[in-house]
Design an enzyme around this catalytic site. Sequence first.
Site, PDB file in Angstrom:
ATOM      1  N   LYS A 268       0.846  -1.204   0.000  1.00 26.63           N
ATOM      2  CA  LYS A 268       0.000   0.000   0.000  1.00 26.63           C
ATOM      3  C   LYS A 268       0.879   1.251   0.000  1.00 26.63           C
ATOM      4  O   LYS A 268       1.697   1.444   0.892  1.00 26.63           O
ATOM      5  CB  LYS A 268      -0.917   0.004   1.230  1.00 26.63           C
ATOM      6  CG  LYS A 268      -1.707   1.310   1.409  1.00 26.63           C
ATOM      7  CD  LYS A 268      -2.646   1.253   2.627  1.00 26.63           C
ATOM      8  CE  LYS A 268      -3.325   2.610   2.863  1.00 26.63           C
ATOM      9  NZ  LYS A 268      -4.179   2.627   4.070  1.00 26.63           N
ATOM     10  N   ASP A 273      -2.603  10.119   3.892  1.00 24.73           N
ATOM     11  CA  ASP A 273      -4.005   9.742   4.035  1.00 24.73           C
ATOM     12  C   ASP A 273      -4.725  10.722   4.961  1.00 24.73           C
ATOM     13  O   ASP A 273      -4.651  10.598   6.177  1.00 24.73           O
ATOM     14  CB  ASP A 273      -4.109   8.311   4.591  1.00 24.73           C
ATOM     15  CG  ASP A 273      -5.560   7.866   4.757  1.00 24.73           C
ATOM     16  OD1 ASP A 273      -6.452   8.554   4.218  1.00 24.73           O
ATOM     17  OD2 ASP A 273      -5.788   6.832   5.422  1.00 24.73           O
ATOM     18  N   LYS A 280     -10.208  12.795   8.412  1.00 28.60           N
ATOM     19  CA  LYS A 280      -9.768  12.335   9.734  1.00 28.60           C
ATOM     20  C   LYS A 280      -9.728  13.504  10.713  1.00 28.60           C
ATOM     21  O   LYS A 280      -9.570  14.650  10.292  1.00 28.60           O
ATOM     22  CB  LYS A 280      -8.344  11.760   9.613  1.00 28.60           C
ATOM     23  CG  LYS A 280      -8.252  10.419   8.911  1.00 28.60           C
ATOM     24  CD  LYS A 280      -6.810   9.924   8.892  1.00 28.60           C
ATOM     25  CE  LYS A 280      -6.690   8.583   8.193  1.00 28.60           C
ATOM     26  NZ  LYS A 280      -7.388   7.482   8.882  1.00 28.60           N
ATOM     27  N   ASP A 291       1.498   6.190   5.757  1.00 33.29           N
ATOM     28  CA  ASP A 291       0.528   5.276   5.162  1.00 33.29           C
ATOM     29  C   ASP A 291       1.050   4.608   3.881  1.00 33.29           C
ATOM     30  O   ASP A 291       0.327   3.885   3.211  1.00 33.29           O
ATOM     31  CB  ASP A 291      -0.797   6.013   4.894  1.00 33.29           C
ATOM     32  CG  ASP A 291      -2.014   5.106   5.016  1.00 33.29           C
ATOM     33  OD1 ASP A 291      -1.882   4.018   5.601  1.00 33.29           O
ATOM     34  OD2 ASP A 291      -3.079   5.483   4.503  1.00 33.29           O
ATOM     35  N   ASP A 350     -12.291   7.147   3.743  1.00 31.60           N
ATOM     36  CA  ASP A 350     -11.080   6.875   4.516  1.00 31.60           C
ATOM     37  C   ASP A 350     -10.692   5.397   4.455  1.00 31.60           C
ATOM     38  O   ASP A 350      -9.601   5.016   4.880  1.00 31.60           O
ATOM     39  CB  ASP A 350     -11.297   7.317   5.971  1.00 31.60           C
ATOM     40  CG  ASP A 350      -9.990   7.494   6.721  1.00 31.60           C
ATOM     41  OD1 ASP A 350      -8.926   7.445   6.070  1.00 31.60           O
ATOM     42  OD2 ASP A 350     -10.038   7.670   7.956  1.00 31.60           O
ATOM     43  N   GLU A 352      -9.553   3.789   2.046  1.00 31.01           N
ATOM     44  CA  GLU A 352      -9.012   3.913   0.685  1.00 31.01           C
ATOM     45  C   GLU A 352      -7.967   2.842   0.374  1.00 31.01           C
ATOM     46  O   GLU A 352      -7.766   2.514  -0.797  1.00 31.01           O
ATOM     47  CB  GLU A 352      -8.397   5.310   0.498  1.00 31.01           C
ATOM     48  CG  GLU A 352      -6.949   5.486   0.974  1.00 31.01           C
ATOM     49  CD  GLU A 352      -6.769   5.286   2.473  1.00 31.01           C
ATOM     50  OE1 GLU A 352      -7.761   5.353   3.217  1.00 31.01           O
ATOM     51  OE2 GLU A 352      -5.622   5.055   2.911  1.00 31.01           O
ATOM     52  N   ARG A 354      -7.872  -0.401   0.845  1.00 26.66           N
ATOM     53  CA  ARG A 354      -8.415  -1.593   0.183  1.00 26.66           C
ATOM     54  C   ARG A 354      -8.806  -1.296  -1.269  1.00 26.66           C
ATOM     55  O   ARG A 354      -8.785  -2.179  -2.106  1.00 26.66           O
ATOM     56  CB  ARG A 354      -9.592  -2.136   1.008  1.00 26.66           C
ATOM     57  CG  ARG A 354     -10.710  -1.168   1.182  1.00 26.66           C
ATOM     58  CD  ARG A 354     -11.636  -1.555   2.339  1.00 26.66           C
ATOM     59  NE  ARG A 354     -11.091  -1.171   3.643  1.00 26.66           N
ATOM     60  CZ  ARG A 354     -11.706  -1.399   4.789  1.00 26.66           C
ATOM     61  NH1 ARG A 354     -12.873  -2.035   4.828  1.00 26.66           N
ATOM     62  NH2 ARG A 354     -11.162  -1.037   5.939  1.00 26.66           N
TER      63      ARG A 354
HETATM   64  N1  BES Z   1      -4.397   4.322   6.909  1.00 28.87           N
HETATM   65  C1  BES Z   1      -5.556   4.109   7.665  1.00 28.87           C
HETATM   66  C2  BES Z   1      -5.372   3.089   8.780  1.00 28.87           C
HETATM   67  C3  BES Z   1      -4.553   3.552   9.956  1.00 28.87           C
HETATM   68  C4  BES Z   1      -5.078   4.457  10.861  1.00 28.87           C
HETATM   69  C5  BES Z   1      -3.311   3.036  10.167  1.00 28.87           C
HETATM   70  C6  BES Z   1      -4.332   4.848  11.946  1.00 28.87           C
HETATM   71  C7  BES Z   1      -2.554   3.410  11.258  1.00 28.87           C
HETATM   72  C8  BES Z   1      -3.084   4.325  12.155  1.00 28.87           C
HETATM   73  C9  BES Z   1      -6.677   3.603   6.758  1.00 28.87           C
HETATM   74  O1  BES Z   1      -6.674   4.107   5.475  1.00 28.87           O
HETATM   75  C10 BES Z   1      -7.956   4.001   7.393  1.00 28.87           C
HETATM   76  O2  BES Z   1      -8.213   5.164   7.475  1.00 28.87           O
HETATM   77  N2  BES Z   1      -8.734   3.028   7.828  1.00 28.87           N
HETATM   78  C11 BES Z   1      -9.979   3.274   8.469  1.00 28.87           C
HETATM   79  C12 BES Z   1     -10.981   2.277   7.957  1.00 28.87           C
HETATM   80  C13 BES Z   1     -12.376   2.562   8.382  1.00 28.87           C
HETATM   81  C14 BES Z   1     -12.872   3.826   7.730  1.00 28.87           C
HETATM   82  C15 BES Z   1     -13.251   1.385   7.989  1.00 28.87           C
HETATM   83  C16 BES Z   1      -9.766   3.127   9.969  1.00 28.87           C
HETATM   84  O3  BES Z   1      -9.014   2.246  10.386  1.00 28.87           O
HETATM   85  O4  BES Z   1     -10.325   3.924  10.715  1.00 28.87           O
HETATM   86 ZN    ZN Z   2      -4.889   4.708   4.738  1.00 25.62          ZN
HETATM   87 MN    MN Z   3      -7.762   5.944   5.369  1.00 23.93          MN
END
Ligand code: BES
Ligand code: ZN
Ligand code: MN
Length: 497
Positions: A268, A273, A280, A291, A350, A352, A354
Amino acid sequence: MKFSIKNGNPEQQRSACVIVGVFEKRRLSDAAQRLDEAAGGLLSKVLRCGDMDGKPGQTLLLHSVPDIAAERVLLVGCGHERELADSRFRTLVQKAAAMLNETGATEAASYLAELSVKGRSPQWKLRQVVETTAQALYRFEQFKTKPETTYRPLRRMTLMVTDRQALPEGKQALAEGMAIAAGKHLACDLGNSPANLCTPTYLARQAAALAKQFSTISHKVLKEKDMEKTGMGALLSVTRGSRQPAKFIILEYKGAQKSNRPVVLVGKGVTFDSGGISIKPSAAMDEMKYDMCGAASVLGVFRALGELRLPLNVVGLVPATENLPDGDASKPGDIVTSLSGQTIEILNTDAEGRLILCDALTYAERYRPEVIIDIATLTGACIIALGHQASAVLGNHPPLVHDLLKAGQESGDRAWELPLWDEYQEQLKSNFADMANIGGRPAGTITAACFLSRFAEKQHWAHLDIAGTAWQSGDKKNATGRPVALLTQYLLDKAAQ
Ligand code: BES
Ligand code: ZN
Ligand code: MN
């Protein structure tokens, strides 16, 4: 940092510093014992004074020890001999490196790999000393106008073995350790780089640099136009809000005959992000520059492969993009068509990671891979489930998951399996498309993997969620280089089969 290996007696090393272990309670290791005898019992005397009793992580630096060729002796506390296992061993190697870096010694001869560590071979210990020492001395100071480096940093370390016959295998262990350390170093530099420098274009240039450096590595970069032609609708939907062009980076390492099916690594590469329209909260949002650590680990593994010359074929795929809000950005409720033809309702912009990975997984099929492994900072939920110790591993092929877990155990870059049961798939139901891109709060790491699994059904595939392991937060903020060691170990094991 330079490493070499040599056999010889501790009292005869003409070095700025000899490093030896001391066990609890004030029991000398073999190397320390030899120094003590040569120095007429000076070490025992110092220990009797109570300055150190061998507790794990204690250090004591002695100068001008009589009748010893080295200028200094560094005593390192190792705890009880029978309790010395992986984690404690790494900690004391790290303490020794940090301590030496603060002294005037720019070079040292270490006997720490001679200590016995529960169930571990001499080669394992040598490799760990190299990797741990390199990591302990790592700094990211490119953007400090006045570097904060120590006045005379540690530059060279000689790993000492007392048995001459251990040298050939020791040299191999050293080469592996240095290759992995170099891979981790690259991954850390990329991870720590700010997102205004480390853009998708920058990552593509790093791939080009690897291809230039190693004749076994070639590369190719798809531009947005190419992605459109190919049909990567999910990946393209993420980059809509960004002014930086997305890149789809392809690395190929050829170490075996063409007929050998490759291992495909998918990383990835979200270089920042923000969450997009589902933005966020601002606290610690800077950390979302990390990220792209999945992508960084893929580049790091290629760096290690270039040096190790393993008899394997490996393909690296990195979908690289920013995730930003904009008038043209994807909106919650938008429906996109992925490269596989399956449609996705974007309920949260968010989620993104996947979306870019699913197109890369489909693209991977054209390499007829033996296995596909994707690596991603995919879910905050992974930090809730496993904290910062283990990466999560999920997959559709138990032998592959097993091999990854084993490689994690061996390298000290550990992973832990989470279940990928069919029942979890139900959480991805969409009223309007083939699936939604989120599965609700429960089991967030698992439903993210469930989403990916739909794009790897015909493949032997595993997913590593490195959200909790790729970097450290707070005042220790720094990339870790994980899971370069795990993945390289997996490839080393594969090459040895
Ligand atoms: N890059 C983030 C995941 C992340 C967040 C990694 C904080 C490390 C620390 C990912 O893109 C994301 O935002 N995931 C969301 C998914 C949710 C919207 C289903 C998450 O984990 O909140
Ligand atoms: Zn992300
Ligand atoms: Mn995200």
